[in-house]
Scaffold this motif. Structure first.
Motif, short mmCIF file in Angstrom:
data_model
loop_
_atom_site.label_atom_id
_atom_site.label_comp_id
_atom_site.label_asym_id
_atom_site.label_seq_id
_atom_site.Cartn_x
_atom_site.Cartn_y
_atom_site.Cartn_z
N GLU A 140 -5.36 -4.23 36.64
CA GLU A 140 -6.52 -3.34 36.73
C GLU A 140 -7.22 -3.16 35.41
O GLU A 140 -8.34 -2.66 35.36
N VAL A 141 -6.57 -3.54 34.32
CA VAL A 141 -7.13 -3.38 32.97
C VAL A 141 -6.79 -4.61 32.15
O VAL A 141 -5.70 -5.18 32.30
N TRP A 158 -17.03 -9.61 30.34
CA TRP A 158 -16.99 -8.17 30.61
C TRP A 158 -17.55 -7.87 32.00
O TRP A 158 -16.91 -7.19 32.82
N GLY A 159 -18.72 -8.42 32.26
CA GLY A 159 -19.36 -8.15 33.55
C GLY A 159 -18.58 -8.73 34.72
O GLY A 159 -18.42 -8.07 35.76
N LEU A 184 -15.37 -9.46 34.87
CA LEU A 184 -14.13 -8.71 35.07
C LEU A 184 -14.39 -7.43 35.84
O LEU A 184 -13.64 -7.09 36.77
N GLU A 185 -15.43 -6.72 35.47
CA GLU A 185 -15.75 -5.48 36.18
C GLU A 185 -16.07 -5.74 37.65
O GLU A 185 -15.64 -5.00 38.54
N GLU A 186 -16.80 -6.83 37.92
CA GLU A 186 -17.12 -7.17 39.31
C GLU A 186 -15.85 -7.49 40.10
O GLU A 186 -15.79 -7.25 41.31
N GLY A 229 -13.07 -5.98 39.68
CA GLY A 229 -12.24 -4.79 39.74
C GLY A 229 -11.24 -4.67 38.60
O GLY A 229 -10.27 -3.91 38.70
N ALA A 275 -10.89 -3.63 34.61
CA ALA A 275 -11.62 -2.92 33.56
C ALA A 275 -11.31 -3.54 32.20
O ALA A 275 -10.17 -3.50 31.75
N PRO A 276 -12.31 -4.12 31.52
CA PRO A 276 -12.08 -4.64 30.17
C PRO A 276 -12.03 -3.49 29.16
O PRO A 276 -12.75 -2.50 29.29
N ASN A 277 -11.17 -3.62 28.15
CA ASN A 277 -11.01 -2.54 27.18
C ASN A 277 -10.76 -3.15 25.81
O ASN A 277 -9.76 -3.82 25.60
#
Length: 501
Positions: A441-442, A453-454, A456-458, A460, A462-464
């Motif tokens: 998830e992260v 980044w984009g 990964l978010e699509e 599900g 979360a990049p950190n």
């Protein structure tokens, strides 16, 4: 099929093991062991999960012959970018091997361990193996010596092993039932004869168990490697774990089958699949109820050099080491200083993580509990988050829960970014990376470009990039706490957790 376990009736009762979620975090993987054992593996990257972040290892390929045939092995295939046991680019004489070890130890001072693991079986090549060990015991006494064997020739070589600076041995044990073994080993070479099928498997198992007991009686630490082969020994490995622990093994490494068709192995050609990440983790968790599990194995080449997860062998080819002038007495002093700095850093990281990891029990609402979360980490070593997302060739996976942070394993990916602030346009490689990170998830990394980044978010995930150069477990705990405070982790108490399901 009813399992027929050799010698099970005579096994002593084993002491209670370390449950998969009850060891207090990944740094406590071996906390249940006596102090003298933990001291032996303190800086051994292959035996200590924590040490593998800080120390390097190397293998020397001096043992070409093998005395068994495994359906998952083909030593003829070699790719410079491949990590697979048995693979080598150069076969070394004992003299060349010693020269290479001295060169590596002088240039990579964090290297603490020299292992002989192939490309065949070291104990099927005793003259070459022990000539290498004898020379290194004399010329490099500060380096730990290890051997990895299939165990067939182990009992008759135990006394010779004890004469050298060897206190760690790895035995590959894939079964304790000849019926299962006959599906893995088509033949063994024993007493100058090739013996096939169930009979050959029975002899191999008997020799492995005998050798394991002989080693542990003499105070040598034994790690057992087992290859997880779906549909062949997957369920049986739970019994293997119980048996080898009862006979004295202190660490079990269940690793996935590598069976790509291009490697030319029997399993690869016949289409035998390897396990999924979830299947591997589930079996490791089940076996962990019986003994400590190794989860950081990289299934290294027989000529690997460097930190686990990297290979610097190309820097130390025969032609290059011939040009090196090595003052090993001076190198040992430098190595001592580097090791002292590493230990100071490890202790600082432990203190910081201990101060930062706060129990999340107070955050649990009534009738709710916090579910565990998988997080992927990009790191080049040192126990910190220090790698660009697009430069990673593998990600370490941690599970955070309200009780602890524990290391789960690693996932290899294709390198798709060659530099710069944004990762390249190789969409296929990026999508493959995202698929391999499924379930996480992260993603924690030191830096990441806009495109990944984009995407990964699509997907599900979360990049950190906010925890660059911070200790891994501390950062994972902080992110988990932030997710809990944001109400992202709650679930009804009635829903069973994975650990209790």
């Amino acid at each position: 099929m009813e399992l027929k376990v050799l010698g099970q009736e005579s096994l002593p009762n084993a002491a209670g093991g370390c449950a998969s979620s009850g060891c207090g975090g990944s740094t406590d993987q071996l906390a249940h062991l006596p102090e003298h054992i933990r001291a032996k593996v303190h800086n051994h990257p292959c035996y200590s999960e924590e040490a593998h972040h800080h120390y390097a290892r190397m293998h020397v390929a001096v043992a070409p012959a093998c005395n068994i045939q495994c359906h998952y092995c083909n030593r003829k295939y070699d790719c410079a970018n491949e990590s697979r046991p048995g693979v080598v680019s150069e076969l070394l004489t004992p003299e060349h091997a010693v020269k290479k070890v001295l060169a590596v130890a002088a240039n990579i001072p964090q290297m603490t361990v020299l292992g002989i693991a192939g490309p065949g079986d070291p104990l099927a090549n005793p003259e070459r193996t022990f000539a290498t060990f004898r020379a290194l015991t004399e010329q490099a006494p500060d380096i730990k010596l290890c051997v990895s064997t299939n165990g067939l020739a182990l009992p008759e070589q135990v006394e010779e092993l004890c004469k050298h600076n060897i206190d760690h041995v790895t035995i590959t044990i894939n079964c304790v039932d000849p019926e299962v073994g006959a599906k893995i080993y088509p033949w063994i070479f024993w007493n100058n004869r090739r013996i096939k099928g169930r009979r050959g498997a029975r002899i191999l198992i008997e020799q492995q168990q005998k050798g394991l007991e002989m080693l542990t009686e003499r105070g040598i630490l034994v790690k057992v490697n087992s290859v997880l082969i779906p549909g062949v020994n997957d369920e049986h490995l739970k019994e293997v774990s119980k048996v080898v622990k009862a006979r004295g093994a202190f660490l079990h490494n269940v690793m996935p089958l590598i069976a790509e068709a291009e490697h030319g192995t029997f399993y690869g050609v016949m289409g035998q699949r390897g396990p999924t990440h979830d299947e591997l983790q589930a079996l490791q968790d089940e076996c962990a109820g019986d003994m400590a599990m190794m989860r950081h194995c990289r299934q290294c080449r027989a000529d690997a050099v460097g930190m686990l997860g990297e290979d610097r062998g190309a820097e130390f080819t025969l032609d290059r080491i011939e040009e090196m002038e090595i003052d090993y007495a001076a190198a040992m002093e430098q190595r001592k200083a580097v090791h002292a700095a590493i230990e100071a850093n490890r202790e600082a990281q432990r203190r910081k993580s201990g101060e930062s990891f706060v129990s999340l029990a107070s955050l649990m609402p009534k009738k709710k509990e916090l579910r565990p979360v998988l997080m992927a980490v990009a790191t080049t070593g040192g126990g910190v988050i220090n790698q660009h997302f697009g430069h990673a060739r593998e990600f370490l996976v941690y599970e955070a829960s309200a009780q602890d942070v524990r290391f789960i394993g690693h996932r290899k990916v294709d390198l798709y970014c060659s530099g710069g602030d944004t990762c390249g346009d190789a969409e296929t490689a990026l999508q493959k990376t995202i698929r391999i990170l499924g379930g996480c998830e992260v993603v924690l990394c030191s830096k990441i470009g806009y495109e990944p980044w984009g995407e990964l978010e699509e997907a599900g995930i979360a990049p950190n990039g906010e925890h660059a150069m911070e200790p891994i477990e501390e950062a994972v705990a902080i992110v988990y706490r932030e997710m809990a405070e944001a109400g992202l982790l709650e679930r009804p108490v009635e829903q069973p957790t994975r650990a209790s399901a």
